[in-house]
Design an enzyme around this catalytic site. Sequence first.
Site, short mmCIF file in Angstrom:
data_model
loop_
_atom_site.label_atom_id
_atom_site.label_comp_id
_atom_site.label_asym_id
_atom_site.label_seq_id
_atom_site.Cartn_x
_atom_site.Cartn_y
_atom_site.Cartn_z
N MET A 28 64.84 0.25 -34.52
CA MET A 28 64.41 1.65 -34.58
C MET A 28 64.75 2.31 -33.26
SD MET A 28 61.62 3.30 -36.57
CE MET A 28 62.45 2.17 -37.61
N CYS A 29 63.90 2.13 -32.27
CA CYS A 29 64.21 2.68 -30.95
C CYS A 29 63.05 2.34 -30.03
CB CYS A 29 64.42 4.18 -31.00
SG CYS A 29 62.99 5.07 -31.55
N GLN A 30 63.24 2.62 -28.76
CA GLN A 30 62.16 2.39 -27.81
C GLN A 30 62.02 3.59 -26.90
OE1 GLN A 30 61.46 -1.31 -25.92
NE2 GLN A 30 61.99 -2.54 -27.70
#
Lengths: 282, 282
Positions: free
Chosen positions: A1-3
């Site tokens: 997903m992302c951070q």
Amino acid sequence: MCQLLGMNCATPTDITFSFRGFSQRAGITSDHADGFGIAFFEDKACRLFVDNQSAVESPIAELVRNYPIKSRNVIAHIRKATQGKINLENSHPFSRELWGRQWIFAHNGDLHDYFPALSGRFTPVGNTDSERAFCYLLDQLVKRFGYHEPKLDQVFDLLAEISPGIAEHGTFNFCLSNGQALFSYAITKLHWLVREYPFRPAQLIDIDVEVDFSQVTTREDRVAVITTEPLTQNEEWTAFQPGEMILFQHGAKVRSQVTHVERLERERLDPSLKCITRADQY
Amino acid sequence: MCQLLGMNCATPTDITFSFRGFSQRAGITSDHADGFGIAFFEDKACRLFVDNQSAVESPIAELVRNYPIKSRNVIAHIRKATQGKINLENSHPFSRELWGRQWIFAHNGDLHDYFPALSGRFTPVGNTDSERAFCYLLDQLVKRFGYHEPKLDQVFDLLAEISPGIAEHGTFNFCLSNGQALFSYAITKLHWLVREYPFRPAQLIDIDVEVDFSQVTTREDRVAVITTEPLTQNEEWTAFQPGEMILFQHGAKVRSQVTHVERLERERLDPSLKCITRADQY
């Protein structure tokens, strides 16, 4: 997903230490390699660096790791694409001007079937759920306060009121700043800590780098760091509660509120629902 | 005051050659050392690099000189401060989102007593005459077209209608782009050329660098370059007429109009008036 990575400070501070560890996750210690971005506020304006290359390979990320830009508010993001193509339009953080200030937003999560009604005042440039959510938040701020800039507490109240509605669509963890303060909200995963006097050494998790902050700080320094996963192994990170919104200002947590998200309540009663929106979030 | 550089291309092109010569003027061949900025469009989004260091000394400018970012529309600016402090808020180019596109604006000139009425839809972040003019232009676009994106010709018509009124306040040379095309307007000084097949070698004026474009281009390439002062010594640059607005698209001049600026007419009749607004412009 992302951070996500956010920093809010009492005095202008450079983020090279934290960004060095964080950017390792863009292909080395994790696979968030579909673009990165970082925004540094200087008073009301900000520098925004975005690239659709990974934060490991991008020459722009290399510049950020080596060029100590001092700022009181920083938001960074590394992306693993789930919605929207890997291009510049879809790279976080996103920025818009409102009330004569830049506003910067980065999102971690995935919102399903999320197409809020927008007035046209803020229109997404790309095609991510994240930018739609950002435009919706700003649209609601203008709807409530018009073109008279409200106080930070009023912004907090409105964000805490409408964020749970967005979170009904999926995972909604974000960092938002207007250069004065940093608003953070987490449904699933976000951690924070405050570094202040007396400072101590800190050891990154993702790369073998240690900094003894007592050697590079003054008593006036104070830094709040907000991140998806803790960045250091010898400091105490606090996890956000599900639905918690925190306002950081001058490097300190000044206000927090746990919002009521109906979806979380439904999931608590029937854990089998969780897989719909909370699986594979990182 | 400052200098402008614009580029509009048929195919994504890197600006490293032109920017290498242009950035010499930030302290070496000229004294425009109070900050720089450059914006690169990629479709509707853009990368905007700004720094309050000079384009000679800034590590960000060094990155831009060495990292060939390909773009169809680029606007760059080097500043010699006349109004507003030397800080990031006042660094051109300025950006705003409208109709789901980024709009980028940079100004060369000096507008006296220029405080236009603004709706609040676009509010200056800094305190320059330039950003006020940009906000006014966008405000007028929204006033005329609302939240329905007009055609480029309609934008051109409105800009040509209202720019002369702004130019009554002083020198108003600008480059404006929404990623589709580049609008340029000049009251005093702006030059342009188009590089297209058959390509030839070009020799920079400000630094001893030559590129033979026939070796690095294809027949499909076509590039319009717009700049305050010509960048090369062996190419033919065309000066804008006073009050001329030109629309560049796909690397070509597609439309131009010489607007009627009353102040220029008054100055023609009484040249002693010129010193008020046109002296020391570069």
